[in-house]
Design a protein around this motif. Structure first.
Motif, PDB file in Angstrom:
ATOM      1  N   HIS A 197       0.865  -1.183   0.000  1.00  0.00           N
ATOM      2  CA  HIS A 197       0.000   0.000   0.000  1.00  0.00           C
ATOM      3  C   HIS A 197       0.904   1.236   0.000  1.00  0.00           C
ATOM      4  O   HIS A 197       1.417   1.653   1.035  1.00  0.00           O
ATOM      5  CB  HIS A 197      -0.908  -0.013   1.228  1.00  0.00           C
ATOM      6  CG  HIS A 197      -1.943  -1.095   1.203  1.00  0.00           C
ATOM      7  ND1 HIS A 197      -3.273  -0.837   0.964  1.00  0.00           N
ATOM      8  CD2 HIS A 197      -1.841  -2.444   1.376  1.00  0.00           C
ATOM      9  CE1 HIS A 197      -3.950  -1.974   0.998  1.00  0.00           C
ATOM     10  NE2 HIS A 197      -3.102  -2.969   1.249  1.00  0.00           N
ATOM     11  N   GLY A 216       0.933  -8.346   3.627  1.00  0.00           N
ATOM     12  CA  GLY A 216       0.395  -7.027   3.311  1.00  0.00           C
ATOM     13  C   GLY A 216       1.201  -5.959   4.026  1.00  0.00           C
ATOM     14  O   GLY A 216       1.489  -6.082   5.226  1.00  0.00           O
ATOM     15  N   CYS A 266      -6.333  -3.390   4.355  1.00  0.00           N
ATOM     16  CA  CYS A 266      -5.649  -4.604   3.886  1.00  0.00           C
ATOM     17  C   CYS A 266      -6.296  -5.811   4.536  1.00  0.00           C
ATOM     18  O   CYS A 266      -6.288  -5.950   5.769  1.00  0.00           O
ATOM     19  CB  CYS A 266      -4.166  -4.529   4.242  1.00  0.00           C
ATOM     20  SG  CYS A 266      -3.208  -5.991   3.795  1.00  0.00           S
TER      21      CYS A 266
END
Length: 260
Positions: free
Chosen positions: A130, A157, A168
């Motif tokens: 991310h 993640g 996530c």
């Protein structure tokens, strides 16, 4: 109605391809490639690469649907400014590396992976980064291990510092069909931001003896009872495919794996 399947090689050269217009077709890719989905375009891909590498670049306000079918030993990379949806079905041994970079605000990815394996070994290594605020990722893994099989889902993640409002999610589910098989889930969340949401879960075990007994008491064979219960997991993956011939083949192949 089936969509027309078009070989991706008609769109470019030197294994670099650009999807620049909206077509009601499915683009098939079967060799190592780099694919660009240009701004504002929606595209459908049938990814059947084995023993190769593919890179996808999904630009602003673009969306990409990818069906990955029995694609063994492949590295996949997605750079996502828009939205991607991954639907994967694997019924043979594989080692897959999947990396997704969410590179702009509101970028999204949804991935659903099904591994049905008999007398084999598969490992799925997955990483989602991310890299911007308000990005969303959701990975759902489903495994069915039969007759001395081993399936592993290794999922990471990463929400970087200041990537606030990101979300996530990870989930792994599995059914182990016998004492000689195993399914392993290795969920990892690397969170460097307070203002975000992250979760993971796993549910792995044997098929319920009570459910099997009930169905067999109604006249089903053990194999047919297995198939009926597994259908709730497998059918959504099959239904995501837009080609009836490929659907039928996969259904038959999975039935044969369970029954043989």
């Amino acid at each position: 109605m089936n969509k027309k399947i078009v070989d991706i090689s008609t769109l470019g050269q030197d294994n670099i391809y650009h999807i620049t217009k909206m077509d009601d077709v499915i683009y098939k890719v079967s060799s190592s490639s780099t694919i660009y989905v240009e701004k504002g375009i929606h595209a459908d891909i049938l990814d059947m690469i084995s023993n190769g590498e593919i890179k996808y670049y999904v630009n602003d306000r673009s969306s990409l649907k990818v069906n990955i079918i029995d694609s063994a030993n492949t590295n996949r990379y997605f750079s996502v400014d828009g939205e991607i949806n991954i639907n994967e079905i694997s019924i043979n041994d594989t080692l897959e590396n999947l990396v997704v970079d969410l590179i702009n605000n509101n970028s999204m990815m949804d991935a659903k992976i099904l591994s049905v394996l008999s007398n084999g070994k598969s490992k799925f290594i997955q990483r989602v980064n991310h890299n911007k605020n308000e990005t969303i990722s959701d990975i759902s893994n489903f495994g069915v291990a039969i007759k001395n099989s081993d399936i592993m889902f290794d999922t990471t993640g990463f929400i970087k510092h200041r990537m606030n409002k990101s979300n996530c999610r990870q989930l792994s589910k599995g059914i182990v069909m016998d004492n000689s098989s195993s399914i392993t889930s290795k969920p990892i969340l690397l969170i460097d931001e307070y203002d975000c949401f992250a979760s993971h879960g796993a549910a792995i075990g044997k098929m319920s003896d009570e459910s099997l007994f009930y169905l067999m008491s109604r006249g089903l064979s053990k194999d047919d009872a297995f198939l009926l219960i597994l259908n709730g997991i497998i059918k959504p993956f099959i239904d995501n495919i837009d080609d009836d011939v490929l659907k039928e083949k996969l259904e038959n192949d999975i039935d044969n794996l369970i029954k043989k």
